[in-house]
Design a protein around this motif. Structure first.
Motif, PDB file in Angstrom:
ATOM      1  N   ARG A 105     -38.342  22.739  22.977  1.00 23.24           N
ATOM      2  CA  ARG A 105     -37.364  23.033  24.031  1.00 23.24           C
ATOM      3  C   ARG A 105     -36.003  23.382  23.443  1.00 23.24           C
ATOM      4  O   ARG A 105     -34.985  23.208  24.105  1.00 23.24           O
ATOM      5  N   LEU A 106     -35.961  23.844  22.223  1.00 17.65           N
ATOM      6  CA  LEU A 106     -34.680  24.151  21.580  1.00 17.65           C
ATOM      7  C   LEU A 106     -34.151  25.498  22.068  1.00 17.65           C
ATOM      8  O   LEU A 106     -34.921  26.324  22.569  1.00 17.65           O
ATOM      9  N   PRO A 107     -32.856  25.744  21.891  1.00 14.06           N
ATOM     10  CA  PRO A 107     -32.278  27.021  22.348  1.00 14.06           C
ATOM     11  C   PRO A 107     -32.997  28.221  21.720  1.00 14.06           C
ATOM     12  O   PRO A 107     -33.267  28.219  20.516  1.00 14.06           O
ATOM     13  N   GLY A 108     -33.323  29.182  22.543  1.00 13.96           N
ATOM     14  CA  GLY A 108     -33.916  30.426  22.057  1.00 13.96           C
ATOM     15  C   GLY A 108     -35.424  30.427  21.985  1.00 13.96           C
ATOM     16  O   GLY A 108     -36.039  31.473  21.800  1.00 13.96           O
ATOM     17  N   PHE A 109     -36.045  29.264  22.145  1.00 17.97           N
ATOM     18  CA  PHE A 109     -37.518  29.233  22.030  1.00 17.97           C
ATOM     19  C   PHE A 109     -38.213  29.785  23.272  1.00 17.97           C
ATOM     20  O   PHE A 109     -39.432  29.865  23.313  1.00 17.97           O
ATOM     21  N   ASP A 110     -37.393  30.166  24.280  1.00 17.43           N
ATOM     22  CA  ASP A 110     -37.985  30.824  25.442  1.00 17.43           C
ATOM     23  C   ASP A 110     -37.920  32.342  25.312  1.00 17.43           C
ATOM     24  O   ASP A 110     -38.344  33.071  26.212  1.00 17.43           O
ATOM     25  N   LEU A 111     -37.411  32.852  24.193  1.00 20.86           N
ATOM     26  CA  LEU A 111     -37.345  34.306  23.993  1.00 20.86           C
ATOM     27  C   LEU A 111     -38.743  34.878  23.771  1.00 20.86           C
ATOM     28  O   LEU A 111     -39.629  34.196  23.238  1.00 20.86           O
ATOM     29  N   PRO A 112     -38.946  36.152  24.162  1.00 24.01           N
ATOM     30  CA  PRO A 112     -40.184  36.815  23.758  1.00 24.01           C
ATOM     31  C   PRO A 112     -40.276  36.837  22.224  1.00 24.01           C
ATOM     32  O   PRO A 112     -39.253  36.827  21.537  1.00 24.01           O
ATOM     33  N   ARG A 202     -32.180  33.022  17.784  1.00 19.86           N
ATOM     34  CA  ARG A 202     -31.260  33.969  18.414  1.00 19.86           C
ATOM     35  C   ARG A 202     -31.915  35.343  18.471  1.00 19.86           C
ATOM     36  O   ARG A 202     -32.762  35.663  17.644  1.00 19.86           O
ATOM     37  N   GLY A 203     -31.472  36.142  19.431  1.00 16.73           N
ATOM     38  CA  GLY A 203     -31.977  37.501  19.521  1.00 16.73           C
ATOM     39  C   GLY A 203     -31.563  38.104  20.842  1.00 16.73           C
ATOM     40  O   GLY A 203     -31.166  37.377  21.758  1.00 16.73           O
ATOM     41  N   HIS A 204     -31.627  39.421  20.926  1.00 14.12           N
ATOM     42  CA  HIS A 204     -31.215  40.082  22.170  1.00 14.12           C
ATOM     43  C   HIS A 204     -32.377  40.101  23.153  1.00 14.12           C
ATOM     44  O   HIS A 204     -32.391  39.366  24.119  1.00 14.12           O
ATOM     45  N   ARG A 205     -33.378  40.903  22.852  1.00 14.91           N
ATOM     46  CA  ARG A 205     -34.522  40.910  23.765  1.00 14.91           C
ATOM     47  C   ARG A 205     -35.666  40.070  23.242  1.00 14.91           C
ATOM     48  O   ARG A 205     -36.556  39.698  23.982  1.00 14.91           O
ATOM     49  N   ALA A 207     -36.866  37.175  19.814  1.00 14.13           N
ATOM     50  CA  ALA A 207     -36.382  36.320  18.736  1.00 14.13           C
ATOM     51  C   ALA A 207     -36.197  37.187  17.490  1.00 14.13           C
ATOM     52  O   ALA A 207     -37.113  37.899  17.077  1.00 14.13           O
ATOM     53  N   GLU A 208     -34.998  37.133  16.923  1.00 15.51           N
ATOM     54  CA  GLU A 208     -34.705  37.981  15.759  1.00 15.51           C
ATOM     55  C   GLU A 208     -34.243  37.178  14.567  1.00 15.51           C
ATOM     56  O   GLU A 208     -34.235  37.667  13.443  1.00 15.51           O
ATOM     57  N   GLU A 209     -33.848  35.950  14.833  1.00 17.50           N
ATOM     58  CA  GLU A 209     -33.265  35.167  13.751  1.00 17.50           C
ATOM     59  C   GLU A 209     -33.356  33.686  14.101  1.00 17.50           C
ATOM     60  O   GLU A 209     -33.152  33.304  15.250  1.00 17.50           O
ATOM     61  N   ALA A 210     -33.683  32.892  13.084  1.00 19.81           N
ATOM     62  CA  ALA A 210     -33.677  31.440  13.267  1.00 19.81           C
ATOM     63  C   ALA A 210     -32.490  30.867  12.518  1.00 19.81           C
ATOM     64  O   ALA A 210     -32.170  31.323  11.424  1.00 19.81           O
ATOM     65  N   VAL A 211     -31.866  29.869  13.125  1.00 23.57           N
ATOM     66  CA  VAL A 211     -30.794  29.156  12.438  1.00 23.57           C
ATOM     67  C   VAL A 211     -31.280  27.738  12.172  1.00 23.57           C
ATOM     68  O   VAL A 211     -31.664  27.025  13.100  1.00 23.57           O
ATOM     69  N   LEU A 212     -31.310  27.370  10.909  1.00 24.23           N
ATOM     70  CA  LEU A 212     -31.754  26.025  10.557  1.00 24.23           C
ATOM     71  C   LEU A 212     -30.605  25.038  10.718  1.00 24.23           C
ATOM     72  O   LEU A 212     -29.433  25.429  10.756  1.00 24.23           O
ATOM     73  N   GLU A 213     -30.937  23.771  10.771  1.00 27.83           N
ATOM     74  CA  GLU A 213     -29.882  22.754  10.893  1.00 27.83           C
ATOM     75  C   GLU A 213     -28.955  22.791   9.687  1.00 27.83           C
ATOM     76  O   GLU A 213     -27.790  22.432   9.767  1.00 27.83           O
ATOM     77  N   ASP A 221     -39.259  38.712  12.995  1.00 26.77           N
ATOM     78  CA  ASP A 221     -39.611  39.428  14.225  1.00 26.77           C
ATOM     79  C   ASP A 221     -40.785  38.791  14.952  1.00 26.77           C
ATOM     80  O   ASP A 221     -41.288  39.353  15.919  1.00 26.77           O
ATOM     81  N   LEU A 222     -41.217  37.671  14.458  1.00 27.44           N
ATOM     82  CA  LEU A 222     -42.242  36.901  15.165  1.00 27.44           C
ATOM     83  C   LEU A 222     -42.103  35.433  14.758  1.00 27.44           C
ATOM     84  O   LEU A 222     -41.927  35.134  13.578  1.00 27.44           O
ATOM     85  N   VAL A 223     -42.164  34.552  15.756  1.00 27.57           N
ATOM     86  CA  VAL A 223     -42.083  33.109  15.493  1.00 27.57           C
ATOM     87  C   VAL A 223     -43.372  32.476  15.996  1.00 27.57           C
ATOM     88  O   VAL A 223     -43.786  32.723  17.130  1.00 27.57           O
ATOM     89  N   VAL A 224     -44.017  31.690  15.155  1.00 20.23           N
ATOM     90  CA  VAL A 224     -45.214  30.962  15.586  1.00 20.23           C
ATOM     91  C   VAL A 224     -44.911  29.474  15.469  1.00 20.23           C
ATOM     92  O   VAL A 224     -44.499  29.001  14.407  1.00 20.23           O
ATOM     93  N   VAL A 225     -45.097  28.775  16.576  1.00 16.66           N
ATOM     94  CA  VAL A 225     -44.779  27.346  16.596  1.00 16.66           C
ATOM     95  C   VAL A 225     -46.066  26.535  16.532  1.00 16.66           C
ATOM     96  O   VAL A 225     -46.984  26.735  17.346  1.00 16.66           O
ATOM     97  N   GLY A 226     -46.152  25.665  15.565  1.00 16.33           N
ATOM     98  CA  GLY A 226     -47.302  24.759  15.442  1.00 16.33           C
ATOM     99  C   GLY A 226     -46.790  23.362  15.129  1.00 16.33           C
ATOM    100  O   GLY A 226     -46.757  22.951  13.973  1.00 16.33           O
ATOM    101  N   VAL A 227     -46.350  22.680  16.159  1.00 14.29           N
ATOM    102  CA  VAL A 227     -45.737  21.362  15.942  1.00 14.29           C
ATOM    103  C   VAL A 227     -46.585  20.264  16.575  1.00 14.29           C
ATOM    104  O   VAL A 227     -46.072  19.238  17.005  1.00 14.29           O
ATOM    105  N   GLY A 228     -47.882  20.493  16.622  1.00  9.33           N
ATOM    106  CA  GLY A 228     -48.771  19.454  17.116  1.00  9.33           C
ATOM    107  C   GLY A 228     -49.214  19.681  18.544  1.00  9.33           C
ATOM    108  O   GLY A 228     -48.755  20.615  19.211  1.00  9.33           O
ATOM    109  N   VAL A 229     -50.139  18.848  18.973  1.00  8.14           N
ATOM    110  CA  VAL A 229     -50.681  18.958  20.331  1.00  8.14           C
ATOM    111  C   VAL A 229     -50.637  17.595  21.010  1.00  8.14           C
ATOM    112  O   VAL A 229     -50.456  16.573  20.357  1.00  8.14           O
ATOM    113  N   ARG A 230     -50.776  17.645  22.326  1.00 14.64           N
ATOM    114  CA  ARG A 230     -50.891  16.414  23.124  1.00 14.64           C
ATOM    115  C   ARG A 230     -52.169  16.487  23.936  1.00 14.64           C
ATOM    116  O   ARG A 230     -52.554  17.577  24.384  1.00 14.64           O
TER     117      ARG A 230
END
Lengths: 400, 110
Positions: A105-112, A202-205, A207-213, A221-230
């Motif tokens: 649920r972090l900022p930008g993870f709802d981007l295409p 971050r990105g316009h239309r 996801a174009e860039e990730a900012v780490l902590e 140009d593509l983000v794949v999230v694999g942080v476990g399942v419930r």
């Protein structure tokens, strides 16, 4: 998977009642393990990953309700409610809803351009995106993340993997084996950002860039999230079924409600062999527990007490695991960690709890026999390359 | 010594160790011989799930297990005893004549 295992086993056990298989996915049961590997790499088609074609279920007399999501269950009336409202009566219900990816649920993870991987539809969308991407960011280096990273590298993509742990897969496999796998990914050209978290995308239309902590910015140009399942229990949340990290069942896959069973990733079951509860998110358990539930339903209940097993293929590396997940106090390595061609034994108070082989498949089954026998073996003997593991496993088996 | 019709000679019975898995080829088709409790079995050498050489696999209780993902096949019938494979393994008929193991060119039907 559990549903397929159960469907086959029900008929094999002589159950001749009417059987209906309800799935929200619009496809007959398929081999999910290929989605992150051969299917993603374009080496297998949809037809090739189906366990059996649709006609097979017809031959078994199993009615398929595909692409139909269950929206509620009524245990008093013994009815399953499907969207948009049809009610399916049942005498016996087997819950094999599996698990769902944890969403970030972090900022930008709802981007295409942000993908998860669980279903065939997810894999098809990811495969499509991957064909157009050059720079892939993988968030999370669990099995899915590691396999997707390996597949993307194999397809020639630039790949960066971010994981909060300093050693990937240290939870299930430990520091020693996790380090070996990290090295394999580095050698294949994956950029690892371990001990780090993504703060936002971050990105316009898209996801174009990730900012780490840490402040580092990673173009993608593509983000794949694999942080476990419930476990997928939403349908049963207020149904009266006991739920605690999955649906609680006994060693016969039975819930607290008569005639209601659960199997696979969603089931948290009592393992009588080790005297504790387990919930396992792997193919083999789903297949076998589905079959075990079917035998119980058919009137031939047998305690379900397997040695859990799974594999992971990354690049040309084959990893296999047999054992009981949980704490260990010693890891014994046998072989060559650099090649790698190595077997790891996980011991707890001297007892072999699990074994992992990396590119040493012949040691898996002997190792598994040691686990099954709850054997106590001198660590020096396990590590000694001159020890004949088969002979050792045989002697332990005979001593039982 | 001529082979029975439809069979090919593979190896002398005595040369196959008990519990051994011996790879061989018929016209480029990879197969295996297994000797267990003195009996010879002949099966396809490649797992029906993904490409893996069963000669590198393991035997347990009359089942051959794939080395990569643990698929199990009954030695006698080729029937799947453990997933992920779902298709049976082709099995071949075996004849032993004058100490030589012969295997059928075509898989056994049904």
């Amino acid at each position: 998977m559990a549903a397929y295992g159960a469907a086959e086993a029900l008929r094999a056990a002589g159950c001749d009642g009417s059987v209906t298989l309800v799935s929200a996915e619009p496809v007959v049961p398929y081999d999910r393990t290929t989605l992150s590997k051969a299917f993603l790499q374009g080496q297998k088609t949809v037809e090739e990953i189906l366990f059996k074609p649709a006609e097979h279920y017809q031959e078994l007399g199993i009615e398929l309700r595909l692409g139909q999501r269950a929206s509620a269950v009524d245990f008093d009336r013994r009815e399953l409610v499907l969207e948009p409202g049809e009610r399916l009566p049942f005498d016996t219900l087997l819950i094999a809803t599996g698990a769902e990816p944890v969403r970030l649920r972090l900022p930008g993870f709802d981007l295409p351009g942000v993908r998860y991987l669980r279903s065939l539809a997810d894999a098809q969308a990811l495969r499509e995106d991957l064909s157009r991407a050059d720079r892939v960011l993988v968030v999370g280096c669990g099995f899915i993340g590691a396999e997707v990273a390996a597949s993307a590298r194999t397809l020639g993509k630039q790949v960066t993997v971010v994981d909060p742990l300093p050693v990937p897969l240290a939870g299930p496999l430990g520091q020693e084996v996790g380090s070996i796998l990290a090295e394999v990914h580095r050698r294949h050209g994956v950029e690892l950002r371990l001990g780090q978290r993504v703060a936002e995308l971050r990105g316009h239309r898209r996801a174009e860039e990730a900012v780490l902590e840490s402040g580092e910015r990673i173009a993608c140009d593509l983000v794949v999230v694999g942080v476990g399942v419930r476990p997928a229990v939403a349908l049963f949340q207020d149904s009266g079924l006991p739920i605690e990290d999955g649906i609680l069942v006994d060693e016969y896959c039975a819930t607290g409600i008569p005639g209601v069973y659960a199997a696979g990733d969603v089931a948290n079951w009592w393992h009588p062999g080790i005297g504790r509860r387990l919930r396992v998110e792997h193919f083999d358990n789903a297949a076998q527990q589905g079959a075990a539930a079917a035998r119980a339903i058919a009137g031939d209940p047998q305690p379900y007490a397997p040695v859990p097993y799974f594999w992971s293929d990354q690049y040309d590396l084959n990893l296999q695991y047999a054992g009981y997940p949980g704490p260990w106090d010693q890891v014994v390595l046998r072989g060559d960690s650099a090649a790698p061609s190595v077997t790891a034994f996980y011991l707890r108070q001297g007892v072999v709890e699990a074994v992992v082989t990396i590119n040493r498949p012949r040691e898996l089954r002997p190792g598994r026999r040691l686990v099954e026998a709850r054997a106590r073996v001198d660590p020096a003997v396990l590590a000694d390359p001159s020890t004949d593991l088969r002979a050792l496993a045989q002697s332990v088996r005979q001593a039982e | 010594m001529t082979a029975p019709e439809g069979y090919v000679a593979v190896k002398r019975y005595d040369e196959i160790p008990e519990g051994g898995i011996v790879p061989f080829e018929v016209n480029g088709d990879e197969r295996i011989l297994v000797k267990l409790e003195g009996k010879i079995y002949a099966l396809s050498g490649i797992c029906t799930h993904e490409y893996a050489e069963l000669a590198e696999g393991d035997l347990e209780d009359h089942v051959i297990y794939c080395p990569l993902h643990g698929s199990g096949f009954d030695l006698e019938t080729g029937r799947v005893t453990a997933l992920p494979a779902t298709q049976p393994l082709p099995v071949y008929d075996v004849r032993i004549v004058d100490g030589v193991v012969y295997v059928s060119r075509e898989p056994r039907q049904g």
